[in-house]
Scaffold this motif. Structure first.
Motif, PDB file in Angstrom:
ATOM      1  N   MET A 137      39.328  45.462  22.583  1.00 20.20           N
ATOM      2  CA  MET A 137      40.057  46.572  22.894  1.00 20.20           C
ATOM      3  C   MET A 137      41.187  46.113  23.513  1.00 20.20           C
ATOM      4  SD  MET A 137      37.174  47.321  25.865  1.00 20.20           S
ATOM      5  CE  MET A 137      36.243  45.975  26.467  1.00 20.20           C
ATOM      6  N   ARG A 138      42.300  46.822  23.964  1.00 22.23           N
ATOM      7  CA  ARG A 138      43.420  46.517  24.747  1.00 22.23           C
ATOM      8  C   ARG A 138      43.130  47.452  25.935  1.00 22.23           C
ATOM      9  NH1 ARG A 138      46.462  48.086  20.481  1.00 22.23           N
ATOM     10  NH2 ARG A 138      47.341  49.915  21.496  1.00 22.23           N
ATOM     11  N   VAL A 139      43.329  46.490  27.023  1.00 22.54           N
ATOM     12  CA  VAL A 139      42.789  47.143  28.641  1.00 22.54           C
ATOM     13  C   VAL A 139      44.144  47.081  29.612  1.00 22.54           C
ATOM     14  CG1 VAL A 139      41.423  47.300  30.403  1.00 22.54           C
ATOM     15  CG2 VAL A 139      40.454  46.560  28.126  1.00 22.54           C
ATOM     16  N   THR A 140      44.336  48.092  29.738  1.00 25.82           N
ATOM     17  CA  THR A 140      45.295  47.979  31.055  1.00 25.82           C
ATOM     18  C   THR A 140      44.740  48.404  32.548  1.00 25.82           C
ATOM     19  OG1 THR A 140      47.232  48.593  29.727  1.00 25.82           O
ATOM     20  CG2 THR A 140      47.501  48.907  32.127  1.00 25.82           C
ATOM     21  N   GLU A 141      44.912  47.421  33.605  1.00 25.10           N
ATOM     22  CA  GLU A 141      44.181  48.099  34.689  1.00 25.10           C
ATOM     23  C   GLU A 141      45.070  48.402  35.888  1.00 25.10           C
ATOM     24  OE1 GLU A 141      41.365  45.051  36.171  1.00 25.10           O
ATOM     25  OE2 GLU A 141      41.227  44.116  34.260  1.00 25.10           O
ATOM     26  N   ARG A 142      44.849  49.515  36.546  1.00 25.90           N
ATOM     27  CA  ARG A 142      45.769  49.956  37.585  1.00 25.90           C
ATOM     28  C   ARG A 142      44.964  50.104  38.791  1.00 25.90           C
ATOM     29  NH1 ARG A 142      47.485  55.575  36.035  1.00 25.90           N
ATOM     30  NH2 ARG A 142      49.043  55.300  37.634  1.00 25.90           N
ATOM     31  N   PRO A 143      45.595  49.865  40.054  1.00 26.07           N
ATOM     32  CA  PRO A 143      44.854  49.880  41.214  1.00 26.07           C
ATOM     33  C   PRO A 143      44.615  51.474  41.395  1.00 26.07           C
ATOM     34  CG  PRO A 143      47.072  49.185  41.743  1.00 26.07           C
ATOM     35  CD  PRO A 143      46.934  49.212  40.216  1.00 26.07           C
ATOM     36  N   SER A 144      43.465  51.594  42.286  1.00 28.72           N
ATOM     37  CA  SER A 144      43.245  53.034  42.629  1.00 28.72           C
ATOM     38  C   SER A 144      44.074  53.460  43.635  1.00 28.72           C
ATOM     39  CB  SER A 144      41.806  53.349  42.656  1.00 28.72           C
ATOM     40  OG  SER A 144      41.369  54.583  43.279  1.00 28.72           O
ATOM     41  N   LEU A 145      44.459  54.713  43.881  1.00 33.51           N
ATOM     42  CA  LEU A 145      45.068  55.395  44.949  1.00 33.51           C
ATOM     43  C   LEU A 145      44.203  55.716  45.985  1.00 33.51           C
ATOM     44  CD1 LEU A 145      47.833  57.416  43.620  1.00 33.51           C
ATOM     45  CD2 LEU A 145      48.158  55.092  44.191  1.00 33.51           C
ATOM     46  N   SER A 146      42.842  56.002  45.649  1.00 37.64           N
ATOM     47  CA  SER A 146      41.959  56.804  46.418  1.00 37.64           C
ATOM     48  C   SER A 146      41.067  55.594  46.939  1.00 37.64           C
ATOM     49  CB  SER A 146      41.145  57.664  45.890  1.00 37.64           C
ATOM     50  OG  SER A 146      40.631  57.248  44.593  1.00 37.64           O
ATOM     51  N   ASP A 147      40.698  54.489  46.482  1.00 35.50           N
ATOM     52  CA  ASP A 147      39.785  53.424  46.790  1.00 35.50           C
ATOM     53  C   ASP A 147      40.367  52.134  46.637  1.00 35.50           C
ATOM     54  OD1 ASP A 147      37.431  51.930  47.002  1.00 35.50           O
ATOM     55  OD2 ASP A 147      36.320  53.006  45.332  1.00 35.50           O
ATOM     56  N   PRO A 148      40.379  51.318  47.733  1.00 35.99           N
ATOM     57  CA  PRO A 148      40.832  49.804  47.689  1.00 35.99           C
ATOM     58  C   PRO A 148      40.259  49.097  46.574  1.00 35.99           C
ATOM     59  CG  PRO A 148      40.543  50.554  49.963  1.00 35.99           C
ATOM     60  CD  PRO A 148      40.004  51.748  49.188  1.00 35.99           C
ATOM     61  N   SER A 149      38.821  49.402  46.533  1.00 31.78           N
ATOM     62  CA  SER A 149      38.108  48.595  45.542  1.00 31.78           C
ATOM     63  C   SER A 149      37.991  49.142  44.243  1.00 31.78           C
ATOM     64  CB  SER A 149      36.575  48.274  46.054  1.00 31.78           C
ATOM     65  OG  SER A 149      35.931  49.498  46.200  1.00 31.78           O
TER      66      SER A 149
END
Length: 201
Positions: free
Chosen positions: A176-188
């Motif tokens: 798979m191709r995966v893009t990760e983005r940080p959550s705006l609602s949860d630092p973890s």
């Protein structure tokens, strides 16, 4: 986060804000009877649930059909439908949670299709986007998602602190191709966008 702070951050209209307020009120009322969300999270509902769901709206708004797996209280699927965009299908096996989804859709004036079945019992149909939140490990989510996903579609999953372990495990059996983005609602938390998932042979 307050309702007003969310409205500014998400840049929603007054009408949409009113519909979300109606949803939040109904969620609090029903949560006293059935376990829709953790009771402790209702004190920060606009960040923990509404923003958490709404933050992926820009990633799915252009889709025609969206499938939300294990919708529960309609997070994120019903919130995304309230915000506008694709035709949303909510899949939830718990009849009581489906009763809530029907009432929430009615109260907020939101058109959604609700499937009161286990995911594997829903006849497959093509979707541009498949979403899920707090449902299952990534490898298991992909097993469910590929039954609905168009070849050019994508999965958008809201994941917590264990996402790195889940990704490592999923890659043992999936390409798979995966893009990760940080959550705006949860630092973890992390938003995982998964494209072209195919099983290892």
């Amino acid at each position: 986060m307050t309702e007003a702070e969310f409205a500014v951050l998400a840049a929603v209209s007054r009408e949409t804000r009113d519909r979300l307020v109606a949803y939040v009120a109904l969620l609090a009322k029903w949560n006293a009877k059935i376990n829709l969300v953790g009771p402790a999270t209702l004190g920060d509902v606009w960040r923990r649930h509404i923003l958490d769901s709404a933050q992926i709206h820009d990633r799915v708004a252009a889709a025609e059909v969206l499938v939300d797996l294990g919708s529960g209280a309609g997070l994120p699927g019903l919130i995304l439908a309230i915000l506008g965009g694709p035709r949303v299908h909510l899949i939830e096996s718990d009849a009581r949670k489906c009763a809530f989804l029907h009432e929430a859709a009615r109260v907020t004036g939101t058109a959604v299709t609700i499937h009161n079945k286990r995911i594997e019992a829903v006849p497959p149909f093509e979707a541009d986007v498949v979403t899920a939140r707090a449902l299952a490990p990534l490898a298991q989510l992909l097993d469910h998602a590929v039954r609905f996903l168009k070849p050019a579609g994508k999965c958008v999953f809201l994941k917590g602190a264990r996402q790195a372990d889940e990704l490592t495990e999923a890659r043992k059996s999936w390409h798979m191709r995966v893009t990760e983005r940080p959550s705006l609602s949860d630092p973890s938390g992390v938003i995982l966008e998964v494209e072209s998932p195919t099983r290892e042979r």
